[in-house]
Design a protein around this motif. Structure first.
Motif, short mmCIF file in Angstrom:
data_model
loop_
_atom_site.label_atom_id
_atom_site.label_comp_id
_atom_site.label_asym_id
_atom_site.label_seq_id
_atom_site.Cartn_x
_atom_site.Cartn_y
_atom_site.Cartn_z
N SER B 267 46.05 -77.90 -24.23
CA SER B 267 45.93 -78.50 -22.89
C SER B 267 45.09 -79.75 -23.10
O SER B 267 44.52 -79.92 -24.17
N PRO B 268 44.98 -80.63 -22.11
CA PRO B 268 44.23 -81.87 -22.35
C PRO B 268 42.83 -81.58 -22.89
O PRO B 268 42.04 -80.88 -22.25
N GLY B 269 42.56 -82.04 -24.08
CA GLY B 269 41.24 -81.86 -24.66
C GLY B 269 41.05 -80.55 -25.39
O GLY B 269 40.02 -80.34 -26.02
N GLU B 270 42.03 -79.65 -25.33
CA GLU B 270 41.87 -78.37 -26.02
C GLU B 270 42.78 -78.36 -27.24
O GLU B 270 44.00 -78.38 -27.12
N TYR B 271 42.20 -78.29 -28.44
CA TYR B 271 42.97 -78.35 -29.67
C TYR B 271 42.90 -77.02 -30.40
O TYR B 271 41.85 -76.37 -30.44
N LEU B 272 44.02 -76.63 -31.01
CA LEU B 272 44.06 -75.39 -31.79
C LEU B 272 43.85 -75.74 -33.26
O LEU B 272 44.64 -76.47 -33.86
N VAL B 273 42.77 -75.23 -33.82
CA VAL B 273 42.47 -75.46 -35.24
C VAL B 273 42.96 -74.23 -36.00
O VAL B 273 42.47 -73.13 -35.78
N ASP B 274 43.94 -74.42 -36.88
CA ASP B 274 44.51 -73.27 -37.60
C ASP B 274 44.21 -73.37 -39.08
O ASP B 274 44.01 -74.46 -39.61
N GLY B 275 44.20 -72.22 -39.76
CA GLY B 275 44.02 -72.22 -41.20
C GLY B 275 42.57 -72.21 -41.64
O GLY B 275 42.26 -72.52 -42.78
N VAL B 276 41.65 -71.81 -40.75
CA VAL B 276 40.24 -71.76 -41.13
C VAL B 276 40.01 -70.47 -41.91
O VAL B 276 40.47 -69.41 -41.51
N LYS B 277 39.33 -70.58 -43.04
CA LYS B 277 39.04 -69.37 -43.83
C LYS B 277 37.71 -69.59 -44.53
O LYS B 277 37.46 -70.67 -45.08
N PHE B 278 36.86 -68.58 -44.50
CA PHE B 278 35.60 -68.64 -45.23
C PHE B 278 35.60 -67.53 -46.26
O PHE B 278 35.77 -66.37 -45.92
N GLN B 279 35.42 -67.89 -47.54
CA GLN B 279 35.47 -66.86 -48.57
C GLN B 279 34.09 -66.33 -48.91
O GLN B 279 33.97 -65.41 -49.70
N MET B 280 33.04 -66.91 -48.35
CA MET B 280 31.72 -66.39 -48.61
C MET B 280 30.80 -66.56 -47.42
O MET B 280 31.03 -67.38 -46.53
N THR B 281 29.72 -65.77 -47.47
CA THR B 281 28.70 -65.87 -46.43
C THR B 281 27.76 -67.02 -46.80
O THR B 281 27.74 -67.48 -47.92
N GLY B 282 26.96 -67.44 -45.84
CA GLY B 282 25.99 -68.49 -46.11
C GLY B 282 26.07 -69.58 -45.08
O GLY B 282 26.67 -69.43 -44.02
N TRP B 283 25.48 -70.70 -45.39
CA TRP B 283 25.42 -71.84 -44.47
C TRP B 283 26.60 -72.76 -44.74
O TRP B 283 26.68 -73.36 -45.79
N TRP B 284 27.47 -72.87 -43.76
CA TRP B 284 28.64 -73.74 -43.86
C TRP B 284 28.47 -74.92 -42.90
O TRP B 284 27.93 -74.77 -41.82
N VAL B 285 29.01 -76.06 -43.29
CA VAL B 285 29.00 -77.24 -42.43
C VAL B 285 30.45 -77.63 -42.19
O VAL B 285 31.19 -77.89 -43.13
N MET B 286 30.87 -77.63 -40.94
CA MET B 286 32.24 -78.02 -40.60
C MET B 286 32.19 -79.39 -39.94
O MET B 286 31.49 -79.57 -38.96
N GLN B 287 32.95 -80.32 -40.49
CA GLN B 287 32.94 -81.68 -39.95
C GLN B 287 34.29 -82.03 -39.37
O GLN B 287 35.32 -81.81 -40.01
N PHE B 288 34.29 -82.53 -38.14
CA PHE B 288 35.52 -82.95 -37.48
C PHE B 288 35.47 -84.46 -37.29
O PHE B 288 34.58 -84.97 -36.62
N ASP B 289 36.42 -85.18 -37.88
CA ASP B 289 36.49 -86.64 -37.70
C ASP B 289 37.55 -86.92 -36.66
O ASP B 289 38.72 -86.63 -36.88
N ILE B 290 37.11 -87.47 -35.53
CA ILE B 290 38.03 -87.65 -34.40
C ILE B 290 38.34 -89.12 -34.20
O ILE B 290 37.43 -89.96 -34.19
#
Lengths: 434, 305
Positions: B267-290
């Motif tokens: 919907s306007p402004g709502e995006y579906l992000v698919d294919g996210v997978k984390f193989q380990m625990t810990g501190w992750w940083v996800m960056q989105f370039d728009i």
């Protein structure tokens, strides 16, 4: 006795007593596991293994009749150019589906070591570099490889049409015999030498499509067979069951010796093995570079980095028209990771089940025995880096362990306990039923 | 006299009733626009504090040089006045430093206020889409084991201790066995794990949450989907943007095991992000370039699994 000899006698006795108490207490305390320890160990038990993942690309993946056809094909040497190489030539069931060689030899010598396929149905990627995304796609590659079976796809289809027609027709769409008869007798395949490629290009699109589909179906039957291969509980699993049942120290000691249990503690702790070799199959199926010695420095093995390129060029993936899945269902392929320094020289973490019986080790069999493997992990050498050949410096995924000689031996003893006994009556491990 | 007043009262009541239905949405947009204004102010304050502290540090350098001079004139008659001058300068410097610190504190307080407003604004205007209000959490599993725990270590033999120390192990409470420990991350204690974030140049605001049922938590080693809600600085949804996704673990030289993508705009402004997978625990940083029309900016989400 005079005073001095009495003194010596008492000292000796005291010394003996000290030795006995110290070492017996040490030996005993190794078997002391807390509730939390037992819960942690339980996740490595074989009964925690989920059923094989849903194989949307092969609708006959769990079909018994397809598995039977696959078994016959697996052990049939007729599926090769000289009629002497079968899948079981390099994946021998009595050797836990390996062949004990550094690099397998089919028609010629191949580049890599034969993996034990008893657990391969559980991971998303096949081969050391993950260049196939399913077992059926994987099976097709050795069939056409000129160093392995060396049979062109057109010939494989002709062979199956003449020897397995009824079984095939019952499972898949019936073979178009008329069209098969129009195929050349000489090998025609896009993956073999230039003459075979020429003959392949001369085939009509209809012929090519039919051959590709039938060839893919051969792979699917082989996949159905491999999904039936199961492991029996190993001594480690029996030990963990005994812990869960709260059995006493004597009974535990009968299942695993003190050295083996110390080795297990090292495996989970100081040896750092459980950070990648975890889960019921002792692998997380991820790709890592552990700096195994480079077998050929003139032509380096780039592992997952090459595998990703091959995967994108592979015509038999989940996304292909020969797969039974909708492309939108192929998650791993759609979101394939193609870039990253960690891919260079990275290989798939193999399962450690039956590891004591599947020497030699590493992707080209570089390390002959387990003690060499442990020594490598203990004092790792960084991966070989050649600026001309590598796109970037290979990442190095392990750290030195500082294990003593005794600890290394204990770790070796523990790895022996991961060997499952072969069930002589399990038909999937036998070539024939008699 | 009374009748016109009543008339006016009725009309205005009517309008306010009609306006009430739209007010929520407009209010939330206004909230975000207001938050944006506060953030701009906070940024201005931060820049000002930088200037003040720069000045103060320069003065400190000068004072140090003067102290050297002061030691040279010790014992002479100009010593007293010289010392007094340097001390006055030092007091000035301390005042400036104090001022700079205060500006910085005020700036971060304003920032926190603004982010709270953003969270409120998103929750109100996308009330049916926002299910996660706290930080992202790992789906519960008692002993999540990791994929590896080698931090970045130089392999050069002269790096002291780095290739001779053993592996890092942890002894969790209630366990006699040691288990592999996650190391090398050094996450700051006040790490911002909010799922409502602003982009670096304050061009966009966004909210991300996992689309897993029943609770929006992150499974380990499984491909799953996220929902990304993006609005511009004035709170309006951003449609048709081009978004690139990248992830890594600080201190570890590896990224995500898959390449997540935006597969559709629900919907306007709502995006579906698919294919996210984390193989380990810990501190992750996800960056989105728009990238949207002429604007491009990047947003960072921290998650600690």
């Amino acid at each position: 006795m005079n005073a001095i000899s009495r003194l010596i006698c008492h000292t000796l006795m005291g010394g003996c007593l000290w030795l006995v108490t110290t070492f017996s207490v040490q030996a005993e305390s190794v078997y002391d596991f807390t509730e939390a320890d037992i819960r942690f160990l339980s996740q490595f038990h074989l009964n925690q293994l989920p059923p094989p993942p849903s194989a949307l690309g092969n609708r006959l993946a769990d079909d018994a009749a397809a598995a039977e056809l696959g078994r016959q094909l697996f052990f049939d040497p007729g599926l090769s150019r000289n009629s002497q190489v079968s899948c079981s030539s390099c994946h021998q069931p009595e050797q836990y589906f390996t062949d004990g060689m550094q690099r397998s030899v089919g028609l010629g010598q191949v580049r890599r070591n034969a993996p034990s396929i008893a657990t391969s149905q559980y991971g998303p990627w096949q081969f050391w570099d993950g260049r196939a995304d399913s077992l059926w796609a994987q099976a097709l590659s050795p069939l056409e490889d000129i160093n392995e079976h060396g049979i062109a796809r057109s010939q494989a289809v002709q062979y199956v049409a003449s020897h397995y027609r009824q079984a095939y027709d019952e499972l898949f769409a019936p073979l178009n015999i008329a069209l098969i008869q129009t195929l050349p007798e000489q090998p025609a395949s896009p993956r073999q030498d230039s003459e075979a490629q020429q003959r392949w290009n001369q085939l009509s699109p209809q012929q090519q499509q039919m051959v590709n589909q039938a060839f893919a179906n051969i792979g699917k039957a082989l996949m159905a067979y491999q999904r039936q291969i199961q492991l029996q509980p190993a001594p480690f699993d029996r030990f963990v069951t005994a812990l869960q049942q709260g059995q006493d120290r004597q009974q535990l000691a009968r299942l695993m010796t003190a050295d083996e249990v110390s080795g297990m503690r090292l495996f989970m702790g100081k040896g750092n093995c459980a950070s990648c070799h975890n889960g019921p199959l002792f692998t997380n199926f991820e790709f890592h570079n552990i700096g195994a010695p480079e077998p050929n420095q003139k032509q380096v093995d780039m592992g997952r980095f090459e595998g990703v390129t091959s995967l994108q060029q592979n015509e038999f993936t989940c996304l292909s028209p020969y797969s039974d899945a909708n492309p939108s269902q192929c998650e791993e392929m759609q979101f394939l990771k193609r870039q990253g320094p960690e891919l260079v020289g990275a290989f798939k973490t193999p399962s450690l089940r039956n590891v004591a019986k599947t020497a030699p080790y590493m992707q080209s069999g570089q390390l002959a025995s387990l003690i060499e493997v442990i020594a490598h992990y203990n004092k790792p050498t960084p991966p070989f880096y050649d600026r001309e050949q590598h796109p970037s410096r290979p990442h190095f995924d392990i750290v030195p362990l500082n294990l003593t000689e005794e600890e290394q031996q204990q770790l070796l003893r523990f790895l022996d306990t991961l060997t499952s006994p072969i069930d002589a009556s399990d038909r999937w491990w036998l070539a024939t039923d008699d | 006299m009374i009748k016109p007043l009543k008339f006016i009262a009725v009309i205005s009541l009517g309008f306010s009733l009609v306006g009430f239905c739209h007010a929520e949405h407009n209010e939330s947009i206004e909230l975000v626009a207001h938050a944006n204004a506060i953030l701009l102010e906070s940024k201005a304050l931060e820049l000002e504090s930088i200037e003040v502290l720069k000045r103060s540090n320069k003065l400190l350098g000068d004072i140090k040089k003067l102290r050297v001079e002061q030691r040279k004139v010790r014992g002479s008659d100009s010593e007293a006045s010289f010392t007094a001058m340097v001390n006055t300068l030092n007091e000035q410097r301390q005042d400036w430093q104090q001022h700079g610190r205060m500006l910085r504190q005020r700036s971060s307080a304003l920032e926190q206020q603004a982010m709270a407003l953003i969270k409120l604004g998103f929750t109100v205007s996308w009330s049916d889409k926002v299910h996660l209000h706290g930080p992202m959490k790992l789906a519960s599993s008692e002993h999540p084991v990791m994929a590896h725990n080698a931090q970045i270590r130089s392999v050069h033999p002269t790096m002291l201790g780095q290739m001779t120390d053993g592996a890092d192990t942890d002894s969790k409470s209630g366990m006699s066995m040691k288990v592999p420990a996650l190391s090398g991350q050094n996450a700051p204690a006040d790490l911002d794990v909010s799922t409502f974030q602003r982009s670096r140049n304050l061009t966009f605001f966004a909210h991300a949450e996992p689309l897993t049922q029943p609770t929006a938590d992150v499974p380990l080693n499984k491909i799953h989907q996220w929902r990304l809600l993006v609005s511009d600085a004035q709170g309006r949804p951003v449609t048709g943007a081009k978004i690139n996704i990248d992830g890594h673990m600080p201190g570890h030289v590896h990224g995500l095991p898959t390449q997540p993508k935006i597969t559709e705009e629900l919907s306007p402004g709502e995006y579906l992000v698919d294919g996210v997978k984390f193989q380990m625990t810990g501190w992750w940083v996800m960056q989105f370039d728009i990238e949207h029309q002429a604007n491009s900016d990047s947003l960072v989400f921290n998650l600690v699994l």
